[in-house]
Design a protein around this motif. Structure first.
Motif, mmCIF file in Angstrom:
data_model
loop_
_atom_site.group_PDB
_atom_site.id
_atom_site.type_symbol
_atom_site.label_atom_id
_atom_site.label_comp_id
_atom_site.label_asym_id
_atom_site.label_seq_id
_atom_site.Cartn_x
_atom_site.Cartn_y
_atom_site.Cartn_z
ATOM 1 N N HIS A 1 0.846 -1.183 0.000
ATOM 2 C CA HIS A 1 0.000 0.000 0.000
ATOM 3 C C HIS A 1 0.890 1.244 0.000
ATOM 4 C CE1 HIS A 1 -2.928 -3.020 1.224
ATOM 5 N NE2 HIS A 1 -2.179 -3.278 2.278
ATOM 6 N N GLN B 1 -10.249 -4.131 -5.575
ATOM 7 C CA GLN B 1 -8.830 -4.472 -5.727
ATOM 8 C C GLN B 1 -7.916 -3.273 -5.540
ATOM 9 O OE1 GLN B 1 -9.412 -6.104 -9.652
ATOM 10 N NE2 GLN B 1 -9.304 -8.210 -8.906
ATOM 11 N N ALA C 1 -7.765 -5.002 7.037
ATOM 12 C CA ALA C 1 -7.827 -5.157 5.580
ATOM 13 C C ALA C 1 -6.450 -5.008 4.958
ATOM 14 C CB ALA C 1 -8.794 -4.134 4.987
ATOM 15 N N LYS D 1 -5.659 -8.785 4.433
ATOM 16 C CA LYS D 1 -6.469 -8.920 3.214
ATOM 17 C C LYS D 1 -7.829 -9.564 3.486
ATOM 18 C CE LYS D 1 -2.919 -7.435 0.740
ATOM 19 N NZ LYS D 1 -1.886 -7.357 1.749
ATOM 20 N N LYS D 2 -8.376 -9.243 4.656
ATOM 21 C CA LYS D 2 -9.718 -9.707 5.006
ATOM 22 C C LYS D 2 -10.275 -8.770 6.063
ATOM 23 C CE LYS D 2 -8.018 -12.895 8.565
ATOM 24 N NZ LYS D 2 -7.925 -14.311 9.002
ATOM 25 N N LEU E 1 -11.031 -10.392 1.143
ATOM 26 C CA LEU E 1 -11.101 -9.347 0.129
ATOM 27 C C LEU E 1 -10.620 -9.888 -1.208
ATOM 28 C CD1 LEU E 1 -9.625 -6.405 2.235
ATOM 29 C CD2 LEU E 1 -12.038 -6.902 1.791
ATOM 30 N N ARG F 1 -8.384 -10.328 -4.515
ATOM 31 C CA ARG F 1 -6.943 -10.317 -4.756
ATOM 32 C C ARG F 1 -6.662 -9.831 -6.176
ATOM 33 N NH1 ARG F 1 -4.032 -13.183 -0.782
ATOM 34 N NH2 ARG F 1 -5.326 -13.118 1.086
ATOM 35 N N PRO F 2 -5.651 -9.028 -6.362
ATOM 36 C CA PRO F 2 -4.855 -8.371 -5.326
ATOM 37 C C PRO F 2 -5.662 -7.275 -4.639
ATOM 38 C CG PRO F 2 -4.279 -7.491 -7.461
ATOM 39 C CD PRO F 2 -5.260 -8.594 -7.726
ATOM 40 N N PHE F 3 -5.189 -6.825 -3.481
ATOM 41 C CA PHE F 3 -5.851 -5.741 -2.761
ATOM 42 C C PHE F 3 -4.811 -4.702 -2.366
ATOM 43 C CE2 PHE F 3 -7.112 -3.745 1.293
ATOM 44 C CZ PHE F 3 -8.240 -3.076 0.849
ATOM 45 N N HIS F 4 -5.062 -3.455 -2.765
ATOM 46 C CA HIS F 4 -4.126 -2.370 -2.470
ATOM 47 C C HIS F 4 -4.895 -1.141 -1.999
ATOM 48 C CE1 HIS F 4 -0.864 -4.546 -4.511
ATOM 49 N NE2 HIS F 4 -1.776 -4.863 -5.409
#
Length: 340
Positions: A53, A119, A140, A144-145, A155, A157-160
């Motif tokens: 991030h 994402q 988060a 990533k959840k 969440l 994928r990918p997550f930024h």
């Protein structure tokens, strides 16, 4: 007899070269929409390639929102934007369970997803929200959840998260806590464009048509590039340079530099070294190189360390800045390696 790992090495080199070529195109596409901010574009792409991030710090009107929109298009990611305000609630970001009545009259709870289920999330002016709402992003960003009503919800994928922060207007804002700052891979300072770039901005954005960005990656392609980054080799000298720099920035420890003894209240933790280890690989790949060098460590020291350190009261009173401290640390710890 050829070595058993030669085919794998050959495949990896081919994969790296192909990814580097796509990244050149991606940089060009984003730069069509964000003019005169090449360093900012490169650092933001670095964060995405590392699976991390980024915190974008800059005055209003410097194309931070435009950058996120362009990245969503070019990287093929599902993007959402949240404007943080003092009255924003955690449920406005995460979502909530609501009680619904069906056609048969039966009542049941239904989960309504919040904007975090995407994402690429732009958290605009993140420091304007209360600490309670800011903390809604902590799980988060790290795991990533999210956990809502006792249920864990993964969440996409990918997550930024790309968050923005205005360094000028601080009235009515809530500074981000250290634990949340540490979860940003990079802090990217967005400065005013130079005269030539601003002239180009004027001509490009005040006519009848503007250049459009086109998709270069998709979610699967970005995930594959992130995995490839982690497979890139890193030399022992680079690993040692990362450790030397990060450990020298911690006051009160055996390896601390004299530069930080009086000027730094607290220094970076292990996440800083992890971030450098990934980011130097991403920078090398975007430059078309197959392995990072010491110069990459020096170039990324500021965006990775500046939000993970704090000046002491005496240093602030004397007018010193973290920029100058980090620059001095780089010169001291990496001087011989860079000279070589």
């Amino acid at each position: 007899m050829p070595s058993m790992d030669q085919p794998e090495t050959g495949d990896m080199i081919a994969d790296l070269e192909a990814a580097a070529a796509r990244l050149v195109t991606a940089r060009e596409m984003v730069s069509r929409r964000v003019i005169g901010q090449q360093k900012v574009v490169d650092l933001t792409l670095t964060a995405l390639l590392c699976g991390g991030h980024a915190l974008l710090v800059g005055a209003p009107g410097l194309a931070k929102t435009r950058l996120v929109e362009a990245l969503g298009t070019v990287m093929g990611l599902d993007a959402n934007r949240v404007q943080f305000t003092p009255d924003l609630m955690p449920s406005d970001i995460l979502g909530a369970e609501v009680l619904e009545t069906g056609a048969d009259g039966a009542r049941a709870f239904k989960f309504i997803q919040g904007p975090v289920f995407c994402q690429l999330l732009m958290a605009d002016e993140i420091n304007r929200a209360s600490p309670r709402t800011q903390s809604a992003l902590l799980q988060a960003m790290q795991e990533k959840k999210v956990t809502i009503a006792g249920a864990e919800r993964p969440l996409d994928r990918p997550f930024h998260v790309l968050a923005t922060q205005n360094p000028i207007e601080q009235e009515g804002t809530y500074p981000l806590p250290e634990a949340q700052l540490d979860r940003f891979l990079l802090q990217i300072d967005v400065d005013y464009p130079d005269r030539a770039a601003e002239r180009e901005i004027l001509l490009a954005t005040t006519g009848t048509e503007e250049a459009e960005a086109e998709r270069v990656f998709d979610a699967a392609g970005l995930i594959a590039a992130q995995a490839l980054i982690r497979r890139m080799p890193v030399g022992e000298k680079v690993v040692d340079a990362i450790l030397d720099l990060v450990r020298a920035a911690r006051p009160g420890t055996a390896e601390a530099s004299a530069l930080v003894a009086d000027d730094v209240a607290w220094g970076p933790g292990p996440r800083a070294a992890q971030a450098l280890m990934l980011a130097v690989r991403a920078r090398a790949l975007m430059d078309g190189r197959l392995a990072p060098g010491i110069d990459d460590v020096a170039a990324l020291a500021h965006p990775i360390l500046v939000h993970r350190m704090a000046l002491s009261f005496s240093a602030r009173a004397a007018g010193r800045t973290l920029d100058s401290v980090i620059s001095a640390l780089v010169r001291e710890t990496l001087r011989e390696d860079i000279a070589a």
